[in-house]
Design a protein around this motif. Structure first.
Motif, PDB file in Angstrom:
ATOM      1  N   ASP A 131       1.159  -0.828   0.182  1.00  0.00           N
ATOM      2  CA  ASP A 131       0.112  -0.048   0.179  1.00  0.00           C
ATOM      3  C   ASP A 131       0.656   1.079   0.136  1.00  0.00           C
ATOM      4  O   ASP A 131       1.886   1.101   0.769  1.00  0.00           O
ATOM      5  CB  ASP A 131      -0.644   0.478   0.939  1.00  0.00           C
ATOM      6  CG  ASP A 131      -1.328   1.480   1.484  1.00  0.00           C
ATOM      7  OD1 ASP A 131      -2.274   2.226   0.673  1.00  0.00           O
ATOM      8  OD2 ASP A 131      -1.836   1.888   2.538  1.00  0.00           O
ATOM      9  N   LEU A 132       0.549   1.992  -1.044  1.00  0.00           N
ATOM     10  CA  LEU A 132       2.097   3.123  -1.193  1.00  0.00           C
ATOM     11  C   LEU A 132       1.200   4.313   0.204  1.00  0.00           C
ATOM     12  O   LEU A 132       2.137   4.913   0.502  1.00  0.00           O
ATOM     13  CB  LEU A 132       1.386   3.539  -2.649  1.00  0.00           C
ATOM     14  CG  LEU A 132       1.410   3.517  -3.346  1.00  0.00           C
ATOM     15  CD1 LEU A 132       1.349   4.260  -5.019  1.00  0.00           C
ATOM     16  CD2 LEU A 132       2.941   2.649  -3.866  1.00  0.00           C
ATOM     17  N   VAL A 135       3.572   2.964   3.180  1.00  0.00           N
ATOM     18  CA  VAL A 135       5.470   3.556   1.992  1.00  0.00           C
ATOM     19  C   VAL A 135       5.214   5.005   2.494  1.00  0.00           C
ATOM     20  O   VAL A 135       6.465   5.825   3.346  1.00  0.00           O
ATOM     21  CB  VAL A 135       4.962   3.284   0.723  1.00  0.00           C
ATOM     22  CG1 VAL A 135       7.318   3.483   0.293  1.00  0.00           C
ATOM     23  CG2 VAL A 135       5.241   1.450   0.229  1.00  0.00           C
ATOM     24  N   LYS A 136       4.783   5.583   2.336  1.00  0.00           N
ATOM     25  CA  LYS A 136       4.672   7.627   2.269  1.00  0.00           C
ATOM     26  C   LYS A 136       4.680   7.873   4.027  1.00  0.00           C
ATOM     27  O   LYS A 136       5.466   8.004   4.909  1.00  0.00           O
ATOM     28  CB  LYS A 136       3.091   7.946   1.943  1.00  0.00           C
ATOM     29  CG  LYS A 136       3.787   9.178   2.466  1.00  0.00           C
ATOM     30  CD  LYS A 136       2.546  10.373   1.690  1.00  0.00           C
ATOM     31  CE  LYS A 136       2.747  11.943   1.806  1.00  0.00           C
ATOM     32  NZ  LYS A 136       3.138  12.519   3.126  1.00  0.00           N
ATOM     33  N   ASP A 161       3.888  -1.330  -7.704  1.00  0.00           N
ATOM     34  CA  ASP A 161       4.183  -0.263  -8.283  1.00  0.00           C
ATOM     35  C   ASP A 161       5.026   0.960  -8.586  1.00  0.00           C
ATOM     36  O   ASP A 161       5.265   2.057  -7.427  1.00  0.00           O
ATOM     37  CB  ASP A 161       2.888   0.929  -8.013  1.00  0.00           C
ATOM     38  CG  ASP A 161       2.006   2.508  -8.570  1.00  0.00           C
ATOM     39  OD1 ASP A 161       2.831   2.908  -9.479  1.00  0.00           O
ATOM     40  OD2 ASP A 161       1.623   2.606  -7.813  1.00  0.00           O
ATOM     41  N   GLY A 164       4.624   5.106  -8.839  1.00  0.00           N
ATOM     42  CA  GLY A 164       4.170   5.563  -7.895  1.00  0.00           C
ATOM     43  C   GLY A 164       4.794   5.001  -6.379  1.00  0.00           C
ATOM     44  O   GLY A 164       5.277   6.627  -5.479  1.00  0.00           O
ATOM     45  N   ILE A 165       5.905   4.548  -6.067  1.00  0.00           N
ATOM     46  CA  ILE A 165       6.705   4.782  -4.764  1.00  0.00           C
ATOM     47  C   ILE A 165       7.859   5.757  -6.026  1.00  0.00           C
ATOM     48  O   ILE A 165       8.095   6.719  -4.830  1.00  0.00           O
ATOM     49  CB  ILE A 165       7.579   3.408  -4.785  1.00  0.00           C
ATOM     50  CG1 ILE A 165       6.645   2.635  -4.502  1.00  0.00           C
ATOM     51  CG2 ILE A 165       8.469   3.375  -3.869  1.00  0.00           C
ATOM     52  CD1 ILE A 165       6.815   0.987  -4.062  1.00  0.00           C
ATOM     53  N   ARG A 167       7.016   8.442  -7.121  1.00  0.00           N
ATOM     54  CA  ARG A 167       6.627   9.739  -6.820  1.00  0.00           C
ATOM     55  C   ARG A 167       6.583  10.490  -5.355  1.00  0.00           C
ATOM     56  O   ARG A 167       6.849  11.647  -5.120  1.00  0.00           O
ATOM     57  CB  ARG A 167       4.849   9.757  -7.387  1.00  0.00           C
ATOM     58  CG  ARG A 167       4.759  10.117  -9.281  1.00  0.00           C
ATOM     59  CD  ARG A 167       3.003  10.806  -9.458  1.00  0.00           C
ATOM     60  NE  ARG A 167       1.910   9.730  -8.928  1.00  0.00           N
ATOM     61  CZ  ARG A 167       2.474   7.993 -10.218  1.00  0.00           C
ATOM     62  NH1 ARG A 167       2.996   8.417 -10.949  1.00  0.00           N
ATOM     63  NH2 ARG A 167       1.054   7.906  -9.521  1.00  0.00           N
ATOM     64  N   LEU A 168       7.235   9.374  -4.821  1.00  0.00           N
ATOM     65  CA  LEU A 168       6.788   9.675  -2.876  1.00  0.00           C
ATOM     66  C   LEU A 168       8.213  10.063  -3.199  1.00  0.00           C
ATOM     67  O   LEU A 168       8.554  10.420  -2.010  1.00  0.00           O
ATOM     68  CB  LEU A 168       6.203   8.368  -2.758  1.00  0.00           C
ATOM     69  CG  LEU A 168       5.160   7.534  -2.478  1.00  0.00           C
ATOM     70  CD1 LEU A 168       5.217   6.243  -1.713  1.00  0.00           C
ATOM     71  CD2 LEU A 168       3.985   8.846  -1.789  1.00  0.00           C
ATOM     72  N   TRP A 194      10.152   7.118 -14.080  1.00  0.00           N
ATOM     73  CA  TRP A 194       9.250   6.943 -12.407  1.00  0.00           C
ATOM     74  C   TRP A 194      10.738   6.974 -11.420  1.00  0.00           C
ATOM     75  O   TRP A 194       9.971   6.591 -10.106  1.00  0.00           O
ATOM     76  CB  TRP A 194       9.475   5.361 -13.010  1.00  0.00           C
ATOM     77  CG  TRP A 194       8.381   4.826 -13.481  1.00  0.00           C
ATOM     78  CD1 TRP A 194       8.019   5.213 -13.721  1.00  0.00           C
ATOM     79  CD2 TRP A 194       7.820   2.949 -14.416  1.00  0.00           C
ATOM     80  NE1 TRP A 194       6.600   4.390 -15.224  1.00  0.00           N
ATOM     81  CE2 TRP A 194       6.906   3.399 -15.289  1.00  0.00           C
ATOM     82  CE3 TRP A 194       8.807   1.814 -14.112  1.00  0.00           C
ATOM     83  CZ2 TRP A 194       6.834   2.150 -15.913  1.00  0.00           C
ATOM     84  CZ3 TRP A 194       8.385   1.011 -14.635  1.00  0.00           C
ATOM     85  CH2 TRP A 194       7.598   0.970 -15.188  1.00  0.00           C
TER      86      TRP A 194
END
Ligand code: PLP
Length: 393
Positions: A131-132, A135-136, A161, A164-165, A167-168, A194
């Motif tokens: 779940d992103l 991670v955040k 993803d 998505g990771i 981007r964090l 990415w």
């Protein structure tokens, strides 16, 4: 269905003439790639090898999805490159945030711990994706040197993803370290876009080469971390040496010349087919295998929405131990698939759909599965798997 001839009746039992390598790596090596390996040996610092190395790096660039990164090529297995990635970015006591949703995430944690890093694992049930939001949350908790992720978890068939990771991490100093040992060249990779900083792979999967060649593509963001004096002690795996050699058009130590020749040939095959077509073929064949398998009672193990195109993982059906199916396929058909060498041992079977795989491979896999599942006592409608797959192909 006719069985493969018994070993003793074949002229060379060590080199069976019927042998279908259908593992999620190593994978079958096409004749053109094998021929490339059989060429006369070259001086590892001579002009011929330099030209092949330079061309190979340019050919692999679009596969990594990087315009300008240095791409390191050296003798190592996938695990060697996982260790190389971590030993180059983390200093003792620094925090690594490892996504552990399968065997290779666990391996990353084990390597990090062996190196003396402070490993903080995000443990995710196998078959699911991270779940992103989690991670955040973990990133916000403490300073983190790198987030460490397996792109394509070969044990479970889950795809991370990465966009998505990435981007964090865009506005943080934290690096993104990714293992795409079993994904690269079978599924899209856009390293630059990415924000993947250290991307490692091995030769023996979708790249259609024998095992033994490791690659790492390293971003500009990662180099100051790799080059600092306070990093881990390292020698053969020191990316600083590899960088200096790369800048001279060489490898730091004696490169695996035949494997680079092999990779050069396999990348030419990939580009002749067209990268987009290669990815589409992987997705189509993996989808057909899953549809065929479902028709004969093999349930997909992977639950995440984002699923691999390079490996299919199935629950072992009808109370059978996965090892029985693996053995029966080998004994009767010399079809070599994988079980699991981890906590899923006996519970799943895994079939590679990566590299030089064709429609007929998938249809034959299903015919053989129907045959041995029947032999093992399951009620299987013969032809149902093949028909379901053929309908999609
Ligand atoms: N990472 C992934 C995702 C893999 O699938 C594998 C091998 O199956 C490895 C790492 C390890 O590679 P090797 O066995 O070449 O060390």
């Amino acid at each position: 269905m006719a069985a493969a001839p018994p070993a003793a009746s074949r002229p060379n039992a060590r080199q069976p003439d019927v042998y279908r390598l259908r593992l999620p790596g190593p994978t079958a090596v096409p004749e053109r790639v094998r021929d490339a390996m059989a060429r006369p040996m070259l001086a590892h610092r001579g002009p011929e090898f330099r030209a092949i190395l330079a061309e190979t790096i340019e050919l692999v660039r679009p596969v990594f999805g990087t315009r300008a990164n240095r791409i390191i090529v050296q003798a190592a297995s996938g695990t060697g490159m996982m260790e190389a990635a971590l030993v180059n970015v983390v200093a003792p006591g620094e925090r690594l945030l490892v996504v552990e949703n399968g065997q290779f995430g666990e391996r990353f944690s084990a390597i990090g711990k062996a190196l003396g890093a402070k490993v903080d694992a995000i443990v995710v049930p196998w078959g699911e994706a991270v779940d992103l939001g989690e991670v955040k949350r973990r990133l916000d908790e403490a300073e983190t040197r790198a987030v460490v992720v397996v792109h394509n978890e070969s044990a479970t068939g889950v795809v991370a993803d990465l966009a998505g990771i990435g981007r964090l991490l865009k506005d943080r100093p934290t690096l993104l370290v990714v293992d795409s040992v079993s994904g690269l060249a079978g599924m899209e990779m856009r390293q630059d876009e990415w924000g993947v900083d250290v991307l490692i792979t091995g030769s023996q999967k979708a790249l259609m080469c024998p095992p033994g060649l490791g690659l790492a593509s390293i971003s500009e963001k990662a180099w100051p971390v790799i080059a600092r004096d306070s990093g881990m002690p390292r020698f053969y795996m020191d990316f600083r040496r590899a960088r200096d050699a790369f800048d001279k058009g060489e490898t730091a130590f004696t490169g695996p010349v035949p494997l680079v020749q092999a990779l050069n040939a396999s990348l030419k095959m990939i580009h002749e087919e067209g990268l987009a077509n290669v990815y589409a073929r992987h997705a189509r064949l993996c989808g057909a295998l899953k549809a065929g398998a479902a028709a004969i009672g093999l349930e997909n193990f992977t639950r995440a929405a984002s699923q691999s195109a390079t490996v299919a993982v199935f629950h072992s059906p009808g109370g059978l131990d996965g090892g029985q199916i693996v053995r029966a396929l080998y004994d009767k058909h010399r079809t070599v698939i994988a079980g699991a060498r981890n906590k899923l041992s006996g519970k799943v079977i895994r079939i590679g759909t990566m590299g030089a795989v064709t429609e007929s491979d998938i249809l034959t896999d299903l015919a053989h599965l129907e045959d041995v599942l029947g032999d093992l006592g399951l009620k299987v409608k013969r032809g149902a798997g093949v028909a379901a797959a053929a309908a999609l192909l």
